[in-house]
Design an enzyme around this catalytic site. Sequence first.
Site, PDB file in Angstrom:
ATOM      1  N   GLU A  73      -9.096  39.834 -75.909  1.00  0.00           N
ATOM      2  CA  GLU A  73      -9.075  39.342 -77.296  1.00  0.00           C
ATOM      3  C   GLU A  73      -9.819  38.008 -77.448  1.00  0.00           C
ATOM      4  OE1 GLU A  73      -6.543  39.460 -75.201  1.00  0.00           O
ATOM      5  OE2 GLU A  73      -5.036  37.895 -75.538  1.00  0.00           O
TER       6      GLU A  73
ATOM      7  N   GLY B  43      -9.682  24.338 -89.665  1.00  0.00           N
ATOM      8  CA  GLY B  43     -10.405  25.102 -88.643  1.00  0.00           C
ATOM      9  C   GLY B  43     -11.386  26.079 -89.279  1.00  0.00           C
TER      10      GLY B  43
ATOM     11  N   CYS C 277      -2.478  42.013 -70.283  1.00  0.00           N
ATOM     12  CA  CYS C 277      -1.820  41.089 -69.355  1.00  0.00           C
ATOM     13  C   CYS C 277      -0.381  41.528 -69.079  1.00  0.00           C
ATOM     14  CB  CYS C 277      -1.928  39.657 -69.857  1.00  0.00           C
ATOM     15  SG  CYS C 277      -1.893  38.483 -68.498  1.00  0.00           S
TER      16      CYS C 277
ATOM     17  N   SER D 226      -0.447  19.961 -94.217  1.00  0.00           N
ATOM     18  CA  SER D 226      -1.014  20.634 -93.044  1.00  0.00           C
ATOM     19  C   SER D 226      -1.312  22.086 -93.427  1.00  0.00           C
ATOM     20  CB  SER D 226      -0.041  20.558 -91.872  1.00  0.00           C
ATOM     21  OG  SER D 226       1.174  21.136 -92.244  1.00  0.00           O
ATOM     22  N   SER D 227      -1.893  22.825 -92.508  1.00  0.00           N
ATOM     23  CA  SER D 227      -2.221  24.248 -92.715  1.00  0.00           C
ATOM     24  C   SER D 227      -3.129  24.513 -93.909  1.00  0.00           C
ATOM     25  CB  SER D 227      -0.939  25.089 -92.882  1.00  0.00           C
ATOM     26  OG  SER D 227      -0.116  24.925 -91.784  1.00  0.00           O
TER      27      SER D 227
ATOM     28  N   HIS E  24      -7.602  38.942 -70.715  1.00  0.00           N
ATOM     29  CA  HIS E  24      -7.390  38.834 -72.169  1.00  0.00           C
ATOM     30  C   HIS E  24      -8.689  39.109 -72.913  1.00  0.00           C
ATOM     31  CE1 HIS E  24      -3.313  36.992 -72.233  1.00  0.00           C
ATOM     32  NE2 HIS E  24      -3.664  36.647 -70.996  1.00  0.00           N
TER      33      HIS E  24
HETATM   34  N1  GLN Z   1       3.735  36.559 -67.288  1.00  0.00           N
HETATM   35  C1  GLN Z   1       2.656  37.300 -66.723  1.00  0.00           C
HETATM   36  C2  GLN Z   1       1.957  36.538 -65.598  1.00  0.00           C
HETATM   37  O1  GLN Z   1       2.078  35.337 -65.511  1.00  0.00           O
HETATM   38  C3  GLN Z   1       1.663  37.715 -67.772  1.00  0.00           C
HETATM   39  C4  GLN Z   1       0.949  36.582 -68.434  1.00  0.00           C
HETATM   40  C5  GLN Z   1       0.283  36.941 -69.733  1.00  0.00           C
HETATM   41  O2  GLN Z   1       0.619  37.941 -70.356  1.00  0.00           O
HETATM   42  N2  GLN Z   1      -0.635  36.100 -70.184  1.00  0.00           N
HETATM   43  O3  GLN Z   1       1.267  37.134 -64.803  1.00  0.00           O
END
Ligand code: GLN
Length: 544
Positions: free
Chosen positions: A512, A21, A384, A16-17, A510
């Site tokens: 990213e 991808g 987040c 694996s690895s 997010h």
């Molecule tokens: N635990 C937090 C929430 O549910 C942040 C979630 C996260 O960082 N993806 O809102």
Amino acid sequence: MVSAPKYIFVTGGVSSSLGKGIISASLAKLLQARGYSVTIQKLDPYINVDPGTLNPYEHGECYVTDDGAETDLDLGHYERFLNVPTSQANNVTTGRIYKTVIEKERRGDYLGKTVQVIPHITDEIKHRIRQLGNTGQYQVIITEIGGTVGDIESLPFVEAIRQLKWEMPKDVLVVHLTLVPYLSASGELKTKPTQHSVKLLQEFGVLADVLVCRTEHELSPELKRKMALFCNVEAGAVIEARDAKSIYEVPLLMEQEQLDLVVLNKLGLSVQKAPELTQWKEFLHKLYHPVTEVRIGLVGKYIELKDSYKSIAEGFIHAGVANSCRVQLEWIHSESINEDNADVVLGGLSGILVAPGFGHRGIEGKIAAIRYAREKGVPFFGICLGMQCAVIEFARNVLGMKGAHSTEMDAQTPYPVIDLLEAQKKVTHKGGTMRLGAYPCELTEGTKAYEMYGRRTIYERHRHRYEFNNEYLADFERAGMTATGINPEGGLVEIVEIKSHPFFVGVQFHPEYKSTVENPHPVFVGFVKAAVNAKKGVSTAAKV
Ligand code: GLN
């Protein structure tokens, strides 16, 4: 679309690895650069319906698509390489397949029939593969099969490939990725594991058309001929895949090895033009020749497994290149930081990122890191949970709200500055029930967020249950932490900033997930720029 779509399967053997991808994404990149429309799909053999319920230690980061699918991290590579969004259809697990078949059985769709792995499960797998072809959007569908050939769990997927190859012999191609290990004791590359893994594939009725061999040393023409003979492939279809300094170099290595040409010829697709990779090559040149370097701390609790923060790490590579800068990431365990040692642990960093996450563990370390960044004027970027921690820190240390917290960590807190989303209050099941996928966000002009994005409405992807508690917003804004991005439907705070700080930005979404080689994410780019300025001793606070 004129001709029928072509299907390429990427299987793995020996270990694996090996990077299926990256090989899949690199092949897709080359075909795309030749003018073909391509998408990549990942089939995962585990029983979870999606990886959303997996601890990051199990399987690395959970990647989220625009349509809110929680998926394997390989989809992140697909998007970063192709710059085309993926969706739920691009990631299917055994769990999802069985769930669909069992639901159909309960509905009575198979009334009178015994429901079996062949044909019912394999039909559902084939349906999920062809579904992408049937959209009419793609000329080539590359499907990566998770795991290693021979695993009990992946047998139905291999059987589905056998059937599809039988049904569409001219439109299906199998690329098998294997390992050619180097035995230092005898100073030799060994082909036996590859021979065995190809034989195993043959036992299941699948002939590999192309062999991609991961190796630390050059494969001689003689060795390639030997593998071709033993493995039933053409000598030209044995492709060497040497270890690369960066994953972004792999498409160029595969181009040198003519993987794209071999594949196009075997599928009967025309080879009209050379791959157009000017921008890709420029990116790589800048990656390998940075003008400057900064050290940025990534504070998180899953740092033992770097795949847990895959998209963040890649986002820094893209943003670094955009700033002609090498970003040296320092992986810092949130449990290792406290108020007393913050300056020792974080001293010398030009920027601090506090990562997403769930649950109580490591939370106080994240808050201590944010306090340090805020008070010392070190560029800060919270994602987040990282943004939520910035809100908690500000409440406790600036607004004097002792014991302020998120109700995720402390249900009894006197100051619930982060609280459960209204829509989450009725949720009982854990799987696929967070606020997921792309939502609009309106930015306020004259803010750092607006300066970075350069427009009013943005769409970013989410994965959370908790949010900024708007009851406290006025208190925060009076004290200098402002909401600069708001979801227009519910008024949910999506971005917070501290104007008087050189760079203090927390985002509920997010970013990213949306950073690609061609489109580095503006907030990552802005943060790295602030870190470069911080290193030089220049403040960016005055600009906005
Ligand atoms: N635990 C937090 C929430 O549910 C942040 C979630 C996260 O960082 N993806 O809102």
